[in-house]
Design an enzyme around this catalytic site. Sequence first.
Site, PDB file in Angstrom:
ATOM      1  N   GLY A  92       0.762  -1.248   0.000  1.00 59.79           N
ATOM      2  CA  GLY A  92       0.000   0.000   0.000  1.00 59.79           C
ATOM      3  C   GLY A  92       0.787   1.289   0.000  1.00 59.79           C
ATOM      4  O   GLY A  92       0.203   2.366  -0.164  1.00 59.79           O
TER       5      GLY A  92
ATOM      6  N   ARG B 166       3.460  -1.496  -5.592  1.00 61.98           N
ATOM      7  CA  ARG B 166       3.696  -0.216  -6.272  1.00 61.98           C
ATOM      8  C   ARG B 166       5.017   0.441  -5.855  1.00 61.98           C
ATOM      9  O   ARG B 166       5.740   0.969  -6.693  1.00 61.98           O
ATOM     10  CB  ARG B 166       2.540   0.728  -5.929  1.00 61.98           C
ATOM     11  CG  ARG B 166       2.543   2.018  -6.703  1.00 61.98           C
ATOM     12  CD  ARG B 166       1.501   3.003  -6.157  1.00 61.98           C
ATOM     13  NE  ARG B 166       0.218   2.421  -5.886  1.00 61.98           N
ATOM     14  CZ  ARG B 166      -0.820   2.432  -6.729  1.00 61.98           C
ATOM     15  NH1 ARG B 166      -0.700   3.022  -7.897  1.00 61.98           N
ATOM     16  NH2 ARG B 166      -1.966   1.871  -6.400  1.00 61.98           N
TER      17      ARG B 166
ATOM     18  N   ARG C   9      -4.828   3.234 -16.127  1.00 57.95           N
ATOM     19  CA  ARG C   9      -4.995   3.991 -14.876  1.00 57.95           C
ATOM     20  C   ARG C   9      -5.621   5.381 -15.058  1.00 57.95           C
ATOM     21  O   ARG C   9      -6.514   5.747 -14.304  1.00 57.95           O
ATOM     22  CB  ARG C   9      -3.666   4.093 -14.124  1.00 57.95           C
ATOM     23  CG  ARG C   9      -3.045   2.715 -13.814  1.00 57.95           C
ATOM     24  CD  ARG C   9      -1.879   2.770 -12.849  1.00 57.95           C
ATOM     25  NE  ARG C   9      -2.337   3.083 -11.526  1.00 57.95           N
ATOM     26  CZ  ARG C   9      -2.219   4.259 -10.956  1.00 57.95           C
ATOM     27  NH1 ARG C   9      -1.619   5.249 -11.593  1.00 57.95           N
ATOM     28  NH2 ARG C   9      -2.695   4.465  -9.758  1.00 57.95           N
TER      29      ARG C   9
ATOM     30  N   TYR D 160      -9.087   5.583 -12.934  1.00 54.85           N
ATOM     31  CA  TYR D 160      -8.946   6.272 -11.640  1.00 54.85           C
ATOM     32  C   TYR D 160      -8.727   7.773 -11.817  1.00 54.85           C
ATOM     33  O   TYR D 160      -8.558   8.480 -10.828  1.00 54.85           O
ATOM     34  CB  TYR D 160      -7.741   5.733 -10.852  1.00 54.85           C
ATOM     35  CG  TYR D 160      -7.624   4.243 -10.753  1.00 54.85           C
ATOM     36  CD1 TYR D 160      -8.605   3.478 -10.123  1.00 54.85           C
ATOM     37  CD2 TYR D 160      -6.509   3.591 -11.267  1.00 54.85           C
ATOM     38  CE1 TYR D 160      -8.467   2.103 -10.024  1.00 54.85           C
ATOM     39  CE2 TYR D 160      -6.372   2.211 -11.158  1.00 54.85           C
ATOM     40  CZ  TYR D 160      -7.353   1.479 -10.545  1.00 54.85           C
ATOM     41  OH  TYR D 160      -7.210   0.123 -10.442  1.00 54.85           O
TER      42      TYR D 160
ATOM     43  N   CYS E  58     -11.759   3.702 -29.478  1.00 59.42           N
ATOM     44  CA  CYS E  58     -13.008   4.374 -29.853  1.00 59.42           C
ATOM     45  C   CYS E  58     -13.836   4.826 -28.656  1.00 59.42           C
ATOM     46  O   CYS E  58     -15.023   4.529 -28.566  1.00 59.42           O
ATOM     47  CB  CYS E  58     -13.820   3.390 -30.669  1.00 59.42           C
ATOM     48  SG  CYS E  58     -14.067   1.849 -29.773  1.00 59.42           S
ATOM     49  N   GLU E  59     -13.216   5.483 -27.689  1.00 59.95           N
ATOM     50  CA  GLU E  59     -13.956   5.943 -26.510  1.00 59.95           C
ATOM     51  C   GLU E  59     -13.374   7.266 -26.050  1.00 59.95           C
ATOM     52  O   GLU E  59     -12.161   7.425 -26.039  1.00 59.95           O
ATOM     53  CB  GLU E  59     -13.771   4.964 -25.335  1.00 59.95           C
ATOM     54  CG  GLU E  59     -14.156   3.572 -25.640  1.00 59.95           C
ATOM     55  CD  GLU E  59     -14.703   2.851 -24.415  1.00 59.95           C
ATOM     56  OE1 GLU E  59     -15.008   3.518 -23.408  1.00 59.95           O
ATOM     57  OE2 GLU E  59     -14.827   1.630 -24.503  1.00 59.95           O
TER      58      GLU E  59
ATOM     59  N   TYR F  23       0.963  -1.657 -12.045  1.00 59.69           N
ATOM     60  CA  TYR F  23      -0.443  -1.663 -12.477  1.00 59.69           C
ATOM     61  C   TYR F  23      -0.590  -1.039 -13.862  1.00 59.69           C
ATOM     62  O   TYR F  23      -1.521  -0.278 -14.118  1.00 59.69           O
ATOM     63  CB  TYR F  23      -1.329  -0.948 -11.432  1.00 59.69           C
ATOM     64  CG  TYR F  23      -1.163  -1.559 -10.068  1.00 59.69           C
ATOM     65  CD1 TYR F  23      -1.625  -2.847  -9.821  1.00 59.69           C
ATOM     66  CD2 TYR F  23      -0.508  -0.887  -9.042  1.00 59.69           C
ATOM     67  CE1 TYR F  23      -1.438  -3.444  -8.581  1.00 59.69           C
ATOM     68  CE2 TYR F  23      -0.313  -1.470  -7.800  1.00 59.69           C
ATOM     69  CZ  TYR F  23      -0.784  -2.749  -7.577  1.00 59.69           C
ATOM     70  OH  TYR F  23      -0.607  -3.337  -6.362  1.00 59.69           O
TER      71      TYR F  23
HETATM   72  N1  LLP Z   1      -1.392  -7.127  -0.920  1.00 62.67           N
HETATM   73  C1  LLP Z   1      -2.670  -7.222  -1.278  1.00 62.67           C
HETATM   74  C2  LLP Z   1      -3.528  -8.195  -0.610  1.00 62.67           C
HETATM   75  C3  LLP Z   1      -3.188  -6.380  -2.283  1.00 62.67           C
HETATM   76  O1  LLP Z   1      -4.458  -6.480  -2.627  1.00 62.67           O
HETATM   77  C4  LLP Z   1      -2.335  -5.440  -2.906  1.00 62.67           C
HETATM   78  C5  LLP Z   1      -2.834  -4.553  -3.960  1.00 62.67           C
HETATM   79  C6  LLP Z   1      -0.984  -5.390  -2.500  1.00 62.67           C
HETATM   80  C7  LLP Z   1      -0.553  -6.241  -1.495  1.00 62.67           C
HETATM   81  C8  LLP Z   1      -0.001  -4.447  -3.093  1.00 62.67           C
HETATM   82  O2  LLP Z   1      -0.359  -3.131  -2.862  1.00 62.67           O
HETATM   83  P1  LLP Z   1       0.613  -1.930  -3.293  1.00 62.67           P
HETATM   84  O3  LLP Z   1       1.841  -2.009  -2.431  1.00 62.67           O
HETATM   85  O4  LLP Z   1       0.938  -2.111  -4.730  1.00 62.67           O
HETATM   86  O5  LLP Z   1      -0.193  -0.711  -3.058  1.00 62.67           O
HETATM   87  N2  LLP Z   1      -4.817  -1.151  -9.854  1.00 62.67           N
HETATM   88  C9  LLP Z   1      -4.684  -0.174  -8.798  1.00 62.67           C
HETATM   89  C10 LLP Z   1      -4.038  -0.763  -7.567  1.00 62.67           C
HETATM   90  C11 LLP Z   1      -4.778  -1.939  -6.993  1.00 62.67           C
HETATM   91  C12 LLP Z   1      -4.075  -2.554  -5.792  1.00 62.67           C
HETATM   92  C13 LLP Z   1      -4.646  -3.887  -5.455  1.00 62.67           C
HETATM   93  N3  LLP Z   1      -4.047  -4.565  -4.360  1.00 62.67           N
HETATM   94  C14 LLP Z   1      -3.914   1.015  -9.334  1.00 62.67           C
HETATM   95  O6  LLP Z   1      -3.546   1.012 -10.515  1.00 62.67           O
HETATM   96  O7  LLP Z   1      -3.687   1.977  -8.613  1.00 62.67           O
END
Ligand code: LLP
Length: 423
Positions: A244, A281, A317, A321, A347-348, A376
């Site tokens: 996160g 991320r 993204r 978002y 086409c959007e 992502y």
């Molecule tokens: N652990 C779990 C259980 C997760 O669901 C996630 C991300 C992570 C770890 C890794 O989180 P990070 O460190 O990357 O924040 N597609 C979205 C992000 C979705 C994240 C989903 N879960 C975007 O492009 O911002």
Amino acid sequence: MRYFNSDYFIYKENELYCEDVKLNPVADELGTPLYVYSKKFFQDRYLEFTNAFKDVNHKIFFASKSNFNLNVIKTFADLGSGIDVNSAGELYRALKAGIDPKKILLTGVGKTADEIRMGLENDVLIIKAESYGEVELINKIAGELGKVAHVAFRVNPNVDAKTHSYISTGLAENKFGIAATEAVQFFTECDKMPNIKMTGIDMHIGSQITTIEPYIEAVEKLSSLVEELRSNGISIEHFDIGGGMGVLYKDETTFTPAQLAEAIVPLFKKLNCEIMFEPGRYFTANGGVLLTEVLYTKSNNNKNFIVTDAAMTDLLRPSIYGSYHHIQPVIKNGEEDIIADVVGPVCESGDFLAKKREISKVKSGDKLAVMSAGAYSMVMASNYNARRRPAEVMVDGDKYYVVRSRETFEHLLYDEKIVDGLH
Ligand code: LLP
């Protein structure tokens, strides 16, 4: 405004480089759209993170959902990282990357029986369960296989991670985990199941989190739960705080692993168990760019459009978002800045990389780098409009390697064909 800046993607004499590789010739050779990753960025982030937590017993599991290219996964594994997988497909990828199953966490709010079976057959380290029913199913399948599954429950701590609502996951209203109020009962009952050993507690409160407070709040809440579980005879060997950590896309104020460690290590020390992390991320986002070529420029009713060969199918993204990705020329041209929408060929009207963006005036054939595209990005690419997904390149010093080739027309069809008898 403090724009995204990187030590890994820098200009030398007006030309953008990734590490020691000049990007314009790479784009010319391999075509665009093209993802380019810096291996050193990935390595440095892992080392920065593990070093920040060196004073506590910890394990890191790279969240492969952020970038599941085999070579990206292996880059982290080579440094000692474990891998977090969210589906059978990600498990398949991790195994293909040569990851030891004992370093794999199997995650996911809705695992199918087949996914659970695949995890158990391969002896993954831990399956993280998100409902009582799931543990019953794990128990049944483990029994069929003659195994004892190591299971952690994901507990929803009900804290506000203050991020985009689509990627906030730790509020009571979100679908993830079990309620903290039910945890003692669920842990106790599941621990009695013959083929289950409850080993730990898990949380993940959201993604692109830019302040430390939500982590402190959640760790504090779950620390008291750990004590309660222990006093009920459950041995909690590990506490997984998920991923996160937010990164700099534009002008966000973020925090470093060292700052996070300073705030939460004292809480962990009291817990006396192994601490696990699942960063995605933070390890990957600013280690990648998407190179794209300008196809056309136009100005409709005084509004400027830059039409690129990259689309929402390559980088979703911004469309879903409203995310900001900095866009800069691959070769600086010294032109004045204009305000323009940077849009793709799909086409959007939702197909854009940037809206009302201040960007230097470009012309057809110029190349642009869409920054912060290591997380992502390629993993969320699609074949909509029957577009072929881009190639991926990894740079290592002054060398670069194609780590996935551009899809071909054959990829688009796989084994689809006109079916005899139907027509
Ligand atoms: N652990 C779990 C259980 C997760 O669901 C996630 C991300 C992570 C770890 C890794 O989180 P990070 O460190 O990357 O924040 N597609 C979205 C992000 C979705 C994240 C989903 N879960 C975007 O492009 O911002």
